[in-house]
Design an enzyme around this catalytic site. Structure first.
Site, PDB file in Angstrom:
ATOM      1  N   HIS A  72       3.015  40.280  60.599  1.00 25.52           N
ATOM      2  CA  HIS A  72       4.041  41.031  60.413  1.00 25.52           C
ATOM      3  C   HIS A  72       4.910  41.359  61.381  1.00 25.52           C
ATOM      4  O   HIS A  72       5.317  42.328  62.027  1.00 25.52           O
ATOM      5  CB  HIS A  72       3.529  42.504  59.920  1.00 25.52           C
ATOM      6  CG  HIS A  72       2.654  42.224  58.604  1.00 25.52           C
ATOM      7  ND1 HIS A  72       3.280  42.373  57.357  1.00 25.52           N
ATOM      8  CD2 HIS A  72       1.423  42.018  58.243  1.00 25.52           C
ATOM      9  CE1 HIS A  72       2.217  42.236  56.533  1.00 25.52           C
ATOM     10  NE2 HIS A  72       1.218  42.076  57.114  1.00 25.52           N
ATOM     11  N   ASN A 145       1.507  46.102  51.076  1.00 29.19           N
ATOM     12  CA  ASN A 145       2.338  44.690  50.954  1.00 29.19           C
ATOM     13  C   ASN A 145       3.125  44.606  49.627  1.00 29.19           C
ATOM     14  O   ASN A 145       2.765  45.769  48.608  1.00 29.19           O
ATOM     15  CB  ASN A 145       1.181  43.646  50.826  1.00 29.19           C
ATOM     16  CG  ASN A 145       0.745  42.710  52.196  1.00 29.19           C
ATOM     17  OD1 ASN A 145       1.374  43.391  53.124  1.00 29.19           O
ATOM     18  ND2 ASN A 145      -0.185  42.354  52.018  1.00 29.19           N
TER      19      ASN A 145
HETATM   20 FE1  HDE Z   1      -2.849  44.093  58.365  1.00 29.37          FE
HETATM   21  N1  HDE Z   1      -2.529  43.876  60.102  1.00 29.37           N
HETATM   22  N2  HDE Z   1      -4.620  43.367  58.519  1.00 29.37           N
HETATM   23  N3  HDE Z   1      -2.820  43.891  56.373  1.00 29.37           N
HETATM   24  N4  HDE Z   1      -0.969  44.667  58.097  1.00 29.37           N
HETATM   25  C1  HDE Z   1      -1.456  44.459  61.004  1.00 29.37           C
HETATM   26  O1  HDE Z   1      -1.378  45.792  62.820  1.00 29.37           O
HETATM   27  C2  HDE Z   1      -5.279  43.432  59.642  1.00 29.37           C
HETATM   28  C3  HDE Z   1      -4.133  43.506  55.583  1.00 29.37           C
HETATM   29  C4  HDE Z   1      -0.363  44.978  56.924  1.00 29.37           C
HETATM   30  O2  HDE Z   1       4.848  47.263  59.862  1.00 29.37           O
HETATM   31  C5  HDE Z   1      -1.756  44.186  62.423  1.00 29.37           C
HETATM   32  O3  HDE Z   1       0.081  46.682  64.085  1.00 29.37           O
HETATM   33  C6  HDE Z   1      -6.916  43.065  59.303  1.00 29.37           C
HETATM   34  C7  HDE Z   1      -3.797  43.976  54.252  1.00 29.37           C
HETATM   35  C8  HDE Z   1       1.010  45.549  57.191  1.00 29.37           C
HETATM   36  O4  HDE Z   1       3.717  47.431  61.816  1.00 29.37           O
HETATM   37  C9  HDE Z   1      -3.233  43.995  62.732  1.00 29.37           C
HETATM   38  C10 HDE Z   1      -6.726  42.678  57.918  1.00 29.37           C
HETATM   39  C11 HDE Z   1      -2.725  44.426  53.974  1.00 29.37           C
HETATM   40  C12 HDE Z   1       1.253  45.246  58.595  1.00 29.37           C
HETATM   41  C13 HDE Z   1      -3.545  43.845  61.338  1.00 29.37           C
HETATM   42  C14 HDE Z   1      -5.370  43.105  57.449  1.00 29.37           C
HETATM   43  C15 HDE Z   1      -2.102  44.517  55.369  1.00 29.37           C
HETATM   44  C16 HDE Z   1      -0.069  44.803  59.000  1.00 29.37           C
HETATM   45  C17 HDE Z   1      -0.932  43.632  63.164  1.00 29.37           C
HETATM   46  C18 HDE Z   1      -7.920  42.156  57.139  1.00 29.37           C
HETATM   47  C19 HDE Z   1      -2.000  44.863  52.781  1.00 29.37           C
HETATM   48  C20 HDE Z   1       2.548  45.600  59.400  1.00 29.37           C
HETATM   49  C21 HDE Z   1       0.057  44.315  64.101  1.00 29.37           C
HETATM   50  C22 HDE Z   1      -9.225  43.169  57.017  1.00 29.37           C
HETATM   51  C23 HDE Z   1      -2.576  46.137  52.084  1.00 29.37           C
HETATM   52  C24 HDE Z   1       2.643  46.897  59.824  1.00 29.37           C
HETATM   53  C25 HDE Z   1      -0.366  45.865  63.800  1.00 29.37           C
HETATM   54  C26 HDE Z   1       3.934  47.267  60.538  1.00 29.37           C
HETATM   55  C27 HDE Z   1      -0.359  44.613  60.297  1.00 29.37           C
HETATM   56  C28 HDE Z   1      -5.028  43.645  60.758  1.00 29.37           C
HETATM   57  C29 HDE Z   1      -5.031  42.803  55.909  1.00 29.37           C
HETATM   58  C30 HDE Z   1      -0.712  45.073  55.608  1.00 29.37           C
HETATM   59  C31 HDE Z   1      -3.527  42.904  63.558  1.00 29.37           C
HETATM   60  C32 HDE Z   1      -7.887  42.844  60.364  1.00 29.37           C
HETATM   61  C33 HDE Z   1      -4.920  43.729  52.946  1.00 29.37           C
HETATM   62  C34 HDE Z   1       2.159  45.797  56.067  1.00 29.37           C
HETATM   63  O5  HDE Z   1      -3.881  45.175  63.134  1.00 29.37           O
END
Ligand code: HDE
Length: 689
Positions: A72, A145
């Protein structure tokens, strides 16, 4: 204090401070006398190490970047508010949901997933939809999302998924695209991705605007009321402008036309007072309903059809202010699904549980300090205080001796320190007495997560014929970029479980034979289609929020243009004029105008509908202009309405624009047509799989 403007040896004049402009200083507050020249030994001599002003400026510049988000990374954001329609106090004690009409400030960031921070806005990709509510009882982040399900079921697979989709490790391409070997290799070996893959191959991943996407919390959460009663909830955001997507050829061409298409669109909409709006919907259900569903509500690869559990609309989000500074706000905002408030709670969804760890950790790595919560965009707007101390970049200056709790010192003379409160404080939902939150230590997937195909099939069958053809074509496109035949075959083998017909279409498109079907762990079920999952069945025919491009040239009829622009505005839309030259186009009434875009740099894919208003001579001039012919051809190919005046017809003929209900003379019928896309035209312009 007034200074006369200063002349440099080169002769240019530099503005110096006056009554309107404050003093330029270094980071210590010292006034700067000269911001144009470094300190040298003699006019043409070497620069001196002593130049602390130069060194401070360059040092700061050298460290301007912070690590981009692992996923993202590319995003755009805006400030706004949430307004509650009705009190939900019977369901949750969360302060934000108590009083109808109350507004809560928020900051929302949209993003793509796979590309880096400098990548383009319109690849085929999932969009992030993250909202930070600054509630009176603390920040609540709903980090979702634009797709209601996810690729994987367990957080331990997330690094593998992300490594597979991002650019390949040795060659560092492709950037921001899933159409490559490693992504599809992973998909082929992980059948749990099947449902999300169907969404990823649908038009959901090529949205027309960030203003026309839905948002979903994905996981099942809980709302907990004052009596401690829990209700399961799935969060939905519904765009007021309805859903709208591009066609694939349009998305590809948008990448070339404007890398920042979505960012610009969001910024300009807010800037011009057309504030994008979404309604917050809740799917609320109890344990009994959850137990009766044919899948596990803890499994993030599953959705609950709206036709089964209706979406209750409870409020709206309005984005009404652009960030003042992209870096300070959009780049430094730190979302975290673990940021919840009393009245909202988690479930045992194993993907959600992993996320609760990940985000805090990643913010420390990105923002460099555990004090990132003090950055203005991240700080709560309610008071916050505790005994956490120190760390890099501590911005607060806590007073007194007592930096621990309990203590007796801050009761005796010192400023009273903070203490816990069992009444207003957060307490976790205790769970059900009959459901042990304990057991053997196991690395295991529950059997209730084993059906990977039934909902993928349901999603497919919920789409219009045209949307299904888009999905099959998207899959052919993606797999045609895969160089490993065994991967292509394995994907086809899996997708025979979703739909024999779909797999056969994709195989035909690739020119491959259908391989034997992958055995499914569970019999695939035929769920009732859910019309709510289709974009085309839910599009709103409206001009509001949409922009019409009008191609003109010297001699174009000023009356027609004026009337057209007024009619578009009256219908809630906007328009832009495009011409071979930016300045000095002379219209039929001899008026000389400046247009909004120069033809070669303003292709028709930038617009939702187009009109072509030309004089006979103006048309003749453009018949040998590739950009003009392409303008009309693309608008037709992208299934848009085309309005024209009679004299412009030869250009349409040369562009191969056939007559249909979307190709009309300017006037009332064009205003009606411009609010639609003409999907029925598609078989005449391209062959879909
Ligand atoms: Fe994320 N995800 N994610 N994700 N995610 C990040 O956090 C992570 C997941 C989502 O505009 C990171 O600040 C793991 C689902 C958005 O700043 C990180 C898992 C959904 C954004 C991270 C998921 C999301 C992130 C990267 C699986 C939808 C952007 C930078 C367990 C419900 C937020 C940060 C923004 C961002 C980890 C799965 C949505 C690396 C470990 C499911 C919208 O922490």
């Amino acid at each position: 204090m007034k200074n006369a403007n200063k002349k440099t040896p080169g002769g240019e004049t530099h503005q110096t401070t006056d009554d309107a402009h404050p003093y330029l200083t270094n980071n210590q507050g010292m006034h700067i006398a000269d911001n144009q020249n470094s300190l040298k030994a003699g006019e043409r001599g070497p620069v001196l190490l002593e130049d602390f002003i130069l060194r401070e400026k360059i040092f700061h510049f050298d460290h301007e970047r912070i690590p981009e988000r692992i996923v993202h990374a590319r995003g755009s954001a805006a400030h706004g508010f949430f307004e509650l329609y009705e009190s939900l106090s019977d369901i949750t004690r969360a302060d934000i949901f108590q009083r109808a009409g109350e507004k809560t400030p928020l900051f929302t960031r949209f993003s793509t997933v796979a590309g880096g921070a400098g990548s383009v806005d319109t690849p085929r990709d999932v969009r992030g939809f993250a909202v930070k509510f600054y509630t009176k009882e603390g920040n609540w982040d709903l980090v979702g999302n634009n797709i209601p399900v996810f690729f994987i079921q367990d957080a331990i697979k997330f690094p593998d998924l992300v490594h597979a989709v991002k650019m390949e490790a040795d060659r560092a391409y492709p950037q921001a695209g899933s159409a490559h070997d490693t992504f599809w290799d992973f998909v082929s070996l992980m059948p749990e991705t099947s449902h999300m893959i169907m969404w990823a191959m649908s038009d959901r991943t090529i949205p027309r605007s960030l203003r026309t996407i839905e948002g979903f919390g994905v996981h099942t959460f809980r709302l907990v009321n004052a009596k401690g009663k829990s209700t399961f909830v799935k969060f939905h955001w519904k765009p007021k402008l309805g859903l709208q997507s591009t066609v694939w050829d349009e998305a590809l061409k948008l990448q070339a036309a404007d890398n920042d298409y979505h960012r610009r669109d969001l910024f300009e909409a807010i800037d011009s007072g057309n504030f994008p709006e979404w309604e917050l919907g809740l799917q609320l259900f109890d344990q009994k309903t959850a137990d009766n569903l044919p899948f596990d509500v803890l499994d993030p690869t599953k959705l609950i059809p709206e036709e089964v559990v209706p979406v209750r609309i409870v409020g709206r989000m309005v984005l009404d202010r652009n960030p003042d500074n992209f870096f300070a706000e959009t780049e430094q905002v730190a979302y975290c699904p673990a940021n919840i408030v009393p009245g909202i709670d988690f479930t045992n969804d194993p993907l959600l549980q992993g996320r609760l760890f990940s985000y805090l950790d990643t913010q420390k790595s990105r923002l460099g300090t555990a004090n990132f919560h003090q950055i203005p965009i991240n700080a709560p707007k309610c008071p916050f205080m505790n005994m956490q101390r120190d760390g890099m970049m501590q911005m607060q200056v806590p007073k007194g001796r007592a930096n621990y709790e309990p203590n007796s010192l801050d009761m005796a003379g010192e400023e009273p320190g903070p203490r816990e409160c069992p009444v207003t404080g957060f307490s976790s939902f205790r769970g059900r007495p009959e459901e042990e939150e304990q057991g053997d230590k196991l690395r295991i997937r529950p059997a209730s997560f084993a059906d990977h195909y039934s909902q993928a099939r349901m999603f497919l069958h919920s789409q219009t014929e045209n949307e299904q053809a888009h999905m099959a074509s998207a899959m052919v496109f993606e797999l045609s970029k895969v160089t490993l035949e065994h991967v292509q075959m394995k994907v086809l083998a899996n997708f025979r479980n979703v739909s024999e017909n779909f797999a056969a279409r994709v195989a035909k498109g690739l020119g491959l034979p259908l391989p034997a079907k992958t055995p499914s762990a569970q019999p695939v079920q035929d769920f009732k289609p859910s019309p709510a999952l289709s974009i085309q069945k839910n599009m709103k025919e409206m001009l509001k929020g949409r922009c019409v491009g009008i191609l003109i040239n010297d001699g174009s009829d000023a009356g027609i243009i004026d009337k057209l622009q007024k009619e578009i505005k009256k219908a809630g839309g906007s328009s832009k004029l495009v011409a071979p030259r930016l300045h000095g186009i002379v219209l039929s009434d001899k008026s000389k105008i400046k247009v909004d875009g120069q033809l070669a740099g303003t292709p028709s894919q930038l617009f939702d509908a187009v009109a072509i208003v030309l004089s006979e001579a103006g048309t003749a001039q453009l018949l040998n202009e590739g950009a003009a012919i392409q303008w009309a051809m693309d608008a037709f190919g992208h299934l848009k309405a085309i309005g024209f005046n009679k004299d412009a017809r030869p250009l349409l003929d040369k562009a191969g624009v056939a007559a249909d209900e979307g190709v009309v003379e300017t006037g009332k019928q064009f205003i009606t047509a411009a609010a639609k896309r003409f999907f029925q035209r598609e078989p005449s312009v391209r062959k879909l799989a």
